[in-house]
Design a protein around this motif. Structure first.
Motif, PDB file in Angstrom:
ATOM      1  N   ARG A  52     -58.138  24.777  25.584  1.00 12.31           N
ATOM      2  CA  ARG A  52     -58.214  24.571  24.140  1.00 12.31           C
ATOM      3  C   ARG A  52     -59.566  23.991  23.739  1.00 12.31           C
ATOM      4  NH1 ARG A  52     -58.396  21.081  20.503  1.00 12.31           N
ATOM      5  NH2 ARG A  52     -58.539  19.418  22.067  1.00 12.31           N
ATOM      6  N   ALA A  53     -60.064  23.003  24.523  1.00 13.31           N
ATOM      7  CA  ALA A  53     -61.348  22.374  24.186  1.00 13.31           C
ATOM      8  C   ALA A  53     -62.507  23.357  24.281  1.00 13.31           C
ATOM      9  CB  ALA A  53     -61.569  21.177  25.118  1.00 13.31           C
ATOM     10  N   SER A  54     -62.470  24.270  25.268  1.00  7.55           N
ATOM     11  CA  SER A  54     -63.556  25.270  25.405  1.00  7.55           C
ATOM     12  C   SER A  54     -63.556  26.221  24.224  1.00  7.55           C
ATOM     13  CB  SER A  54     -63.404  26.016  26.726  1.00  7.55           C
ATOM     14  OG  SER A  54     -62.197  26.784  26.733  1.00  7.55           O
ATOM     15  N   GLN A  55     -62.342  26.582  23.763  1.00  4.36           N
ATOM     16  CA  GLN A  55     -62.275  27.456  22.594  1.00  4.36           C
ATOM     17  C   GLN A  55     -62.802  26.753  21.346  1.00  4.36           C
ATOM     18  OE1 GLN A  55     -61.419  30.684  22.424  1.00  4.36           O
ATOM     19  NE2 GLN A  55     -61.081  30.725  24.659  1.00  4.36           N
ATOM     20  N   GLN A  56     -62.542  25.431  21.246  1.00  3.45           N
ATOM     21  CA  GLN A  56     -63.043  24.671  20.108  1.00  3.45           C
ATOM     22  C   GLN A  56     -64.571  24.580  20.133  1.00  3.45           C
ATOM     23  OE1 GLN A  56     -61.177  23.508  17.549  1.00  3.45           O
ATOM     24  NE2 GLN A  56     -63.128  22.937  16.568  1.00  3.45           N
ATOM     25  N   VAL A  57     -65.129  24.445  21.344  1.00  2.00           N
ATOM     26  CA  VAL A  57     -66.599  24.397  21.479  1.00  2.00           C
ATOM     27  C   VAL A  57     -67.217  25.702  20.994  1.00  2.00           C
ATOM     28  CG1 VAL A  57     -68.492  24.346  23.149  1.00  2.00           C
ATOM     29  CG2 VAL A  57     -66.623  22.671  23.301  1.00  2.00           C
ATOM     30  N   LEU A  58     -66.588  26.851  21.376  1.00  2.00           N
ATOM     31  CA  LEU A  58     -67.089  28.147  20.935  1.00  2.00           C
ATOM     32  C   LEU A  58     -67.081  28.248  19.410  1.00  2.00           C
ATOM     33  CD1 LEU A  58     -65.526  30.635  23.502  1.00  2.00           C
ATOM     34  CD2 LEU A  58     -67.944  30.022  23.256  1.00  2.00           C
ATOM     35  N   THR A  59     -65.976  27.747  18.836  1.00  2.00           N
ATOM     36  CA  THR A  59     -65.893  27.808  17.368  1.00  2.00           C
ATOM     37  C   THR A  59     -66.975  26.962  16.722  1.00  2.00           C
ATOM     38  OG1 THR A  59     -63.501  28.144  17.516  1.00  2.00           O
ATOM     39  CG2 THR A  59     -64.364  27.349  15.425  1.00  2.00           C
ATOM     40  N   ASP A  60     -67.206  25.759  17.266  1.00  2.00           N
ATOM     41  CA  ASP A  60     -68.218  24.859  16.701  1.00  2.00           C
ATOM     42  C   ASP A  60     -69.625  25.397  16.939  1.00  2.00           C
ATOM     43  OD1 ASP A  60     -66.219  23.169  15.817  1.00  2.00           O
ATOM     44  OD2 ASP A  60     -66.322  21.824  17.574  1.00  2.00           O
ATOM     45  N   LEU A  61     -69.824  26.107  18.106  1.00  2.00           N
ATOM     46  CA  LEU A  61     -71.129  26.730  18.375  1.00  2.00           C
ATOM     47  C   LEU A  61     -71.426  27.829  17.342  1.00  2.00           C
ATOM     48  CD1 LEU A  61     -71.296  27.081  22.275  1.00  2.00           C
ATOM     49  CD2 LEU A  61     -72.858  25.794  20.813  1.00  2.00           C
ATOM     50  N   ASN A  62     -70.411  28.601  17.098  1.00  2.00           N
ATOM     51  CA  ASN A  62     -70.574  29.695  16.138  1.00  2.00           C
ATOM     52  C   ASN A  62     -70.904  29.136  14.751  1.00  2.00           C
ATOM     53  OD1 ASN A  62     -70.406  32.517  15.321  1.00  2.00           O
ATOM     54  ND2 ASN A  62     -68.458  31.948  14.314  1.00  2.00           N
ATOM     55  N   ASN A  63     -70.231  28.055  14.348  1.00  2.00           N
ATOM     56  CA  ASN A  63     -70.511  27.452  13.037  1.00  2.00           C
ATOM     57  C   ASN A  63     -71.918  26.866  13.003  1.00  2.00           C
ATOM     58  OD1 ASN A  63     -67.953  28.094  12.129  1.00  2.00           O
ATOM     59  ND2 ASN A  63     -67.064  26.108  12.797  1.00  2.00           N
ATOM     60  N   TYR A  64     -72.342  26.267  14.146  1.00  2.00           N
ATOM     61  CA  TYR A  64     -73.684  25.670  14.176  1.00  2.00           C
ATOM     62  C   TYR A  64     -74.763  26.735  14.135  1.00  2.00           C
ATOM     63  CZ  TYR A  64     -77.581  22.784  15.722  1.00  2.00           C
ATOM     64  OH  TYR A  64     -78.796  22.152  15.825  1.00  2.00           O
ATOM     65  N   MET A  65     -74.505  27.896  14.788  1.00  2.00           N
ATOM     66  CA  MET A  65     -75.505  28.983  14.777  1.00  2.00           C
ATOM     67  C   MET A  65     -75.623  29.575  13.384  1.00  2.00           C
ATOM     68  SD  MET A  65     -74.603  30.873  18.400  1.00  2.00           S
ATOM     69  CE  MET A  65     -75.767  32.227  18.086  1.00  2.00           C
ATOM     70  N   ILE A  66     -74.485  29.581  12.677  1.00  2.00           N
ATOM     71  CA  ILE A  66     -74.560  30.109  11.313  1.00  2.00           C
ATOM     72  C   ILE A  66     -75.266  29.125  10.404  1.00  2.00           C
ATOM     73  CG2 ILE A  66     -73.129  30.744   9.328  1.00  2.00           C
ATOM     74  CD1 ILE A  66     -71.055  31.761  11.335  1.00  2.00           C
ATOM     75  N   LEU A  67     -74.902  27.826  10.579  1.00  2.00           N
ATOM     76  CA  LEU A  67     -75.517  26.804   9.719  1.00  2.00           C
ATOM     77  C   LEU A  67     -75.835  25.597  10.597  1.00  2.00           C
ATOM     78  CD1 LEU A  67     -76.315  25.746   6.932  1.00  2.00           C
ATOM     79  CD2 LEU A  67     -73.944  24.946   6.647  1.00  2.00           C
ATOM     80  N   SER A  68     -77.085  25.442  10.856  1.00  2.00           N
ATOM     81  CA  SER A  68     -77.521  24.352  11.752  1.00  2.00           C
ATOM     82  C   SER A  68     -77.640  23.055  10.975  1.00  2.00           C
ATOM     83  CB  SER A  68     -78.877  24.703  12.405  1.00  2.00           C
ATOM     84  OG  SER A  68     -78.787  25.875  13.162  1.00  2.00           O
ATOM     85  N   SER A  69     -76.501  22.539  10.603  1.00  2.00           N
ATOM     86  CA  SER A  69     -76.478  21.282   9.861  1.00  2.00           C
ATOM     87  C   SER A  69     -76.114  20.140  10.817  1.00  2.00           C
ATOM     88  CB  SER A  69     -75.447  21.345   8.733  1.00  2.00           C
ATOM     89  OG  SER A  69     -74.154  21.537   9.266  1.00  2.00           O
ATOM     90  N   VAL A  70     -76.359  18.932  10.330  1.00  2.00           N
ATOM     91  CA  VAL A  70     -76.047  17.735  11.141  1.00  2.00           C
ATOM     92  C   VAL A  70     -74.538  17.606  11.341  1.00  2.00           C
ATOM     93  CG1 VAL A  70     -76.231  15.225  11.227  1.00  2.00           C
ATOM     94  CG2 VAL A  70     -78.128  16.582  10.313  1.00  2.00           C
ATOM     95  N   LEU A  73     -73.400  19.924  13.956  1.00  2.00           N
ATOM     96  CA  LEU A  73     -73.868  19.458  15.271  1.00  2.00           C
ATOM     97  C   LEU A  73     -72.976  18.321  15.795  1.00  2.00           C
ATOM     98  CD1 LEU A  73     -75.958  19.615  17.524  1.00  2.00           C
ATOM     99  CD2 LEU A  73     -77.372  17.990  16.236  1.00  2.00           C
ATOM    100  N   GLU A  74     -72.596  17.425  14.897  1.00  2.00           N
ATOM    101  CA  GLU A  74     -71.719  16.324  15.319  1.00  2.00           C
ATOM    102  C   GLU A  74     -70.359  16.838  15.793  1.00  2.00           C
ATOM    103  OE1 GLU A  74     -71.519  13.749  11.992  1.00  2.00           O
ATOM    104  OE2 GLU A  74     -73.494  12.823  12.348  1.00  2.00           O
ATOM    105  N   LYS A  75     -69.842  17.843  15.083  1.00  2.00           N
ATOM    106  CA  LYS A  75     -68.556  18.428  15.516  1.00  2.00           C
ATOM    107  C   LYS A  75     -68.687  19.078  16.874  1.00  2.00           C
ATOM    108  CE  LYS A  75     -66.543  19.273  10.952  1.00  2.00           C
ATOM    109  NZ  LYS A  75     -66.021  20.324  10.035  1.00  2.00           N
TER     110      LYS A  75
END
Length: 487
Positions: A52-70, A73-75
């Motif tokens: 579950r945690a690895s899938q959450q990391v992928l989701t947060d990576l995808n969001n960060y690549m779309i919008l590189s906001s602080v 990044l914290e998420k």
């Protein structure tokens, strides 16, 4: 606190202790089983947490690549920390059977974290192509992690299947043990309860039986309870009550016997007077008439007839005295002289009579009309049946401790059975004597007068005569001499 309460408290305490021990054992077993279940479940949750945690990391990576906001990044950093935390939990799941698989699983997690770090580095350098490539690699590794998680969970299920079956078997055995334990405890408690109930019921039954016996008037049944509690104390108290009631009844009977003896004494002492009063001719008139005839015979020169009439009048006068007072031996001897004077006139030479009198003993007190009936008995049974008559001797001896009065004849004697009847006071009150006072009557009056049984004795054998011995103790004689009246 009394003994019975202590027994009840002890039984209750034992029951409570057994119940507490049984409850503690059941709780410990249940807690141990629950911990085992929780441990297995935690292994599954830890593996699932990695996926579950690895899938959450992928989701947060995808969001960060779309919008590189602080914020993104914290998420992402937070998701990475969850993966790291999940990795350390995986270390705890290592054992001999899954060591190799767990090692590969941990390497995959580490590769996934390294790929994520490189993607962040390329993202900072604005290298879009390299970032996309690393994201694709991270996605591939995450898929591997998910597949390996399922594989590990399947392996764990196969590995712990035996453990599940063992837990189920232990539960069944524990249930059987619990049932047998309950049956054993129930049996023991029934035995203890039965023993305790007997320790109360048996004394109560004994007391009930004793009470029934007491109600029937039987006071000889001893009450004994071999316990060490209040029932034993109650039994001892009840037994003392039985003894006290029995003693009281015996005392009442004794007093009643004394009353009856005193009454009989009065009746016996007055019996001679009552029998005399039954005569239709007035005794006083008869006494005066005899005196008149005696004087007339003397005036006419018949001195022997006059003396005989004087003896009859004297004997009659003695019988007219108050029968409830004591007399002296001297008075009784005088009456015997008068009686024998009359009998000598009747039997002449057939009757031989001898006196041996110790004058020191003549003052001793004795019931009236005691010696004359005994002498009369000797005349009737020793002199009358024999054609040649017989001899009667009368002796009074003053010994150191007692006065002995002996009346002996040489008649036919009597059987031991008749002696026993006389001494047991079972003969007829009147045995054909002129005085109307029987031998047994004399025995009874002597015993009542002096207060002891061996006051009189009879020595006799068939064909060898009879000797009657009266033994008057000196202390009793002196006391009687001081008492003018004796009822």
């Amino acid at each position: 606190m009394n003994k019975i309460q202590k027994k009840i408290l002890m039984i209750t305490s034992v029951v409570l202790i057994i119940m507490v021990v049984f409850w503690i054992a059941l709780t410990l077993f249940s807690h141990k089983t629950q911990n085992q279940y929780n441990e297995i479940l935690q292994r599954y949750l830890s593996m699932n947490e990695v996926s579950r945690a690895s899938q959450q990391v992928l989701t947060d990576l995808n969001n960060y690549m779309i919008l590189s906001s602080v914020e993104n990044l914290e998420k992402l950093e937070e998701s990475k920390e969850q993966v790291e935390s999940a990795k350390y939990e995986i270390f705890k799941l290592r054992n001999t059977e899954n060591n190799f698989s767990i090692t590969n699983y941990i390497h995959l997690i580490e590769s996934f974290i390294e790929t994520t770090d490189r993607l962040l580095l390329f993202q900072e350098e604005k290298d879009t192509e390299a970032s996309a490539k690393e994201f694709s690699e991270a996605n591939r590794i995450s898929n591997y992690i998910s597949e390996m998680t399922l594989s590990l969970i399947d392996t764990e299920l196969n590995t712990y299947d035996r453990f599940y079956r063992g837990i189920i078997q232990q539960s069944e055995e524990f249930i059987k043990l619990g049932i047998w334990s309950l049956l054993l405890i129930t049996f023991i408690l029934l035995l203890v309860t039965y023993w305790f109930s007997l320790s109360i019921i048996r004394p109560v039954q004994k007391l009930t039986k004793a009470a029934n016996e007491l109600s029937k008037g039987n006071f000889d049944l001893q009450i004994k309870v071999d316990t060490n509690d209040e029932m034993a104390f109650l039994a001892r108290t009840f037994d003392r009550m039985r003894i006290n009631i029995n003693n009281l009844i015996l005392e009442i009977k004794h007093k009643a016997g004394l009353e009856r003896e005193l009454q009989q004494n009065k009746i016996l002492l007055q019996e001679s007077q009552f029998r005399t009063l039954q005569s239709q001719i007035s005794p006083h008139f008869l006494f005066n008439t005899l005196n008149t005839i005696s004087k007339k015979a003397y005036l006419e020169g018949s001195e022997e007839t006059s003396d005989l009439l004087v003896s009859v009048a004297g004997l009659l006068r003695y019988n007219l005295k108050q029968i409830d007072r004591a007399v002296t031996v001297e008075e009784e001897v005088a009456v015997i002289n008068q009686y024998m004077h009359i009998q000598k006139a009747r039997f002449t030479e057939r009757l031989q009579f001898s006196f041996e009198i110790d004058k020191e003993a003549l003052h001793v007190r004795i019931p009236p009309l005691t010696l004359q009936p005994i002498v009369e008995n000797a005349v009737i049974h020793a002199i009358e049946p024999k054609e040649d008559g017989g001899h009667i001797s009368f002796r009074v001896q003053d010994n150191i401790d007692q006065v002995m009065i002996e009346i002996e004849d040489d008649g036919q004697g009597m059987t031991a059975e008749k002696i026993k009847q006389i001494l047991d006071e079972q003969m007829s009150p009147s045995e054909g004597h002129s005085t109307g006072i029987g031998f047994s009557n004399v025995v009874k009056r002597l015993r009542l007068f002096y207060g002891y049984e061996d006051v009189i004795d009879i020595e006799s054998e068939l064909g060898r005569g009879t000797k009657v011995v009266i033994k008057i103790r000196k202390q009793g004689g002196e006391i009687d001499a001081k008492a003018p009246n004796r009822g």
